[in-house]
Design an enzyme around this catalytic site. Structure first.
Site, PDB file in Angstrom:
ATOM      1  N   LYS A  54       0.907  -1.353   0.024  1.00  0.00           N
ATOM      2  CA  LYS A  54       0.049   0.006   0.004  1.00  0.00           C
ATOM      3  C   LYS A  54       1.052   1.109  -0.204  1.00  0.00           C
ATOM      4  O   LYS A  54       0.475   2.235  -0.461  1.00  0.00           O
ATOM      5  CB  LYS A  54      -0.985  -0.094   1.106  1.00  0.00           C
TER       6      LYS A  54
ATOM      7  N   SER B 133      -8.880  -0.213   6.555  1.00  0.00           N
ATOM      8  CA  SER B 133      -8.855  -1.145   7.585  1.00  0.00           C
ATOM      9  C   SER B 133      -7.325  -1.195   8.095  1.00  0.00           C
ATOM     10  O   SER B 133      -7.251  -1.908   9.419  1.00  0.00           O
ATOM     11  CB  SER B 133      -9.219  -2.772   7.067  1.00  0.00           C
TER      12      SER B 133
ATOM     13  N   GLU C 262      -9.386 -13.811  -3.673  1.00  0.00           N
ATOM     14  CA  GLU C 262     -10.295 -12.890  -2.815  1.00  0.00           C
ATOM     15  C   GLU C 262     -10.674 -14.172  -1.570  1.00  0.00           C
ATOM     16  O   GLU C 262     -10.514 -15.276  -1.943  1.00  0.00           O
ATOM     17  CB  GLU C 262     -11.343 -12.027  -3.365  1.00  0.00           C
TER      18      GLU C 262
ATOM     19  N   GLY D 106     -16.182 -13.353   0.856  1.00  0.00           N
ATOM     20  CA  GLY D 106     -16.655 -12.326   0.223  1.00  0.00           C
ATOM     21  C   GLY D 106     -16.375 -12.401  -1.112  1.00  0.00           C
ATOM     22  O   GLY D 106     -15.322 -11.744  -1.319  1.00  0.00           O
TER      23      GLY D 106
ATOM     24  N   ASP E 172     -17.046 -10.854  -3.842  1.00  0.00           N
ATOM     25  CA  ASP E 172     -17.901 -10.011  -4.656  1.00  0.00           C
ATOM     26  C   ASP E 172     -16.934  -9.821  -6.071  1.00  0.00           C
ATOM     27  O   ASP E 172     -17.765  -9.533  -7.138  1.00  0.00           O
ATOM     28  CB  ASP E 172     -17.929  -8.604  -4.117  1.00  0.00           C
TER      29      ASP E 172
ATOM     30  N   SER F 232       1.422  -9.653  -0.484  1.00  0.00           N
ATOM     31  CA  SER F 232       0.882  -8.335  -0.347  1.00  0.00           C
ATOM     32  C   SER F 232       1.146  -7.449   0.977  1.00  0.00           C
ATOM     33  O   SER F 232       1.224  -6.154   1.043  1.00  0.00           O
ATOM     34  CB  SER F 232      -0.421  -8.001  -0.727  1.00  0.00           C
TER      35      SER F 232
END
Length: 323
Positions: free
Chosen positions: A55, A80, A206, A210, A212, A306
Site C-alpha cells: 500500500k 482497515s 479473494e 466475500g 464480490d 501483499s
C-alpha cells in the site's frame, strides 16, 4: 473497448516517483513450494515493503502528485489498516497532515502504527457506519483531499510497480496471482503484466467469505455485498471500484477464492519453511497456488505477498489452532 483509468506509462511514471523512496522488495523462491505445485514459484515479498505492505506504493504516488494547495491542507483516507499506515507514512515523508478513518475492530498493531507515523485516527463501526461517507464528510469540512484505498488512478499505478519489479527480476511468467480486495493492486499489476509479459495469465484471489470480485467478474457488473467476516481484514471490501473493475474485466483471466483455513495453512508454510511473517490478506494469492486452485503444473508462477502487518499474538493463535 472503453478507455482504462491507467496505462503502463502511468505505472512507469509511478516507478520513477517511488525510486529511492519505496523499498525494492526481494523476490524469493522455495524448493518446497515448487514441489507442491509442480512448477517454479516466485514470491514477491511486499510484506517487506515500508510500513509492511504494498500500500505504500500507491499512497505515496498519490500524495506526491498533490498540488501545493492540497499538500497544505492534507489528506484523508479510509482503511482497515494498511492504506491508513501507508497514507500516514507518505504524508509524514511529504510534510503534510493525514487523517485516517479506521474501523474500531482493526488490528491494534495497525492502529498503533498509523498513529506512530503521525496520522490522526478517526474510529468507526464497520457494521453500522459507512467509511466512505465519513471520509467525504471530513474532506468537505476540513478541506482535505480524499485518497481512496484502491479506486484511484494514482493509487492503482503505484501498486502496479510491484509487478514491474517482479518481471524485471524473474522475466516472463505463465501466471501471476494477486490478492484482491477492491482491486487496486490487481488492476495495477494486470496493466504491468499486459505490457511486460503479454502471455501471462493474471489471476485475482479473494476470501471465500466475500467473493464480490469473482461474482462481478463473471456477471459483468459490480456486485455489492454485506460486510463479511474473514481473517483477511485487508480484503473486507464490499465492492470493486469504478476505476479498477474495467481494468480487471479486460486484463484479468479469472478470480478464485480461498478459505480462512487455507490462509492459515499458507501463513504456517511461510513461517516454518521460509521464515516469513505474512498477514492473512497477504497470503491470499499464495494460498491459491499452494492449494492448486489453478493449474500450475510446469508453469512459471509469480505470487504477490501483499503484506505482513499482523499482531504477533494473533498470528501465533491462528497458526497454533491450525497445527
Amino acid at each position: 473497448m472503453p478507455d482504462l483509468a491507467i496505462s503502463y506509462e502511468d505505472v512507469v511514471d509511478a516507478q520513477e516517483r517511488l525510486d529511492g523512496v519505496a523499498h525494492r522488495t526481494p523476490t524469493l523462491t522455495s524448493m518446497t513450494a515448487d514441489a507442491i505445485v509442480g512448477g517454479q514459484v516466485f514470491f514477491k515479498c511486499e510484506n517487506m515493503q515500508r510500513m509492511g505492505a504494498f500500500k505504500f506504493r500507491g499512497a505515496y504516488n498519490a500524495l506526491a502528485l498533490f498540488t501545493p494547495e492540497q499538500k497544505a491542507a492534507g489528506a484523508v483516507a479510509f482503511s482497515s489498516g494498511n492504506h491508513a499506515q501507508a497514507t500516514a507514512l507518505s504524508a509524514r515523508l511529504l510534510g503534510m497532515r493525514a487523517v485516517l478513518v479506521m474501523p474500531n475492530d482493526a488490528p491494534g498493531s495497525k492502529v498503533a502504527a498509523t498513529r506512530g507515523y503521525g496520522g490522526e485516527v478517526v474510529l468507526y463501526d464497520r457494521y453500522t457506519e459507512n467509511r466512505e461517507e465519513i471520509g467525504r464528510r471530513l474532506a468537505d469540512e476540513q478541506g482535505l483531499t480524499l485518497v481512496p484505498p484502491y479506486d484511484h488512478p494514482h493509487v492503482m499505478a503505484g501498486q502496479g510497480t510491484a509487478a514491474v519489479e517482479l518481471f524485471e527480476d524473474v522475466g516472463l511468467l505463465d501466471l501471476l496471482l494477486v490478492p484482491l480486495g477492491g482491486g487496486g493492486l490487481l488492476s495495477g499489476c494486470a496493466v504491468a503484466a499486459h505490457a511486460l509479459s503479454p502471455d501471462c495469465r493474471v489471476i485475482g484471489v479473494e476470501p471465500e467469505a466475500g467473493n464480490d470480485g469473482q461474482r462481478s467478474f463473471r456477471s459483468g457488473e459490480i456486485v455489492h455485498i454485506e460486510t463479511l467476516k474473514t481473517i483477511a481484514d485487508g480484503a473486507q471490501t464490499l465492492h470493486l471500484g469504478n476505476y479498477t473493475f474495467p481494468v480487471i474485466q479486460q486484463m484479468v483471466g479469472d478470480i478464485v477464492t480461498v478459505s480462512d483455513a487455507e490462509l492459515v495453512e499458507a501463513m504456517s508454510f511461510f513461517a516454518s519453511r521460509m521464515k516469513l511473517i505474512v498477514e492473512p490478506t497477504g497470503s491470499l494469492a499464495a494460498a491459491a497456488v499452494l492449494q492448486k486452485k489453478i493449474d500450475t503444473e510446469g508453469k512459471r508462477i509469480g505470487v504477490l505477498l501483499s503484506g505482513g502487518n499482523v499482531d504477533l499474538a494473533r498470528f501465533a493463535d491462528l497458526v497454533k489452532a491450525a497445527s
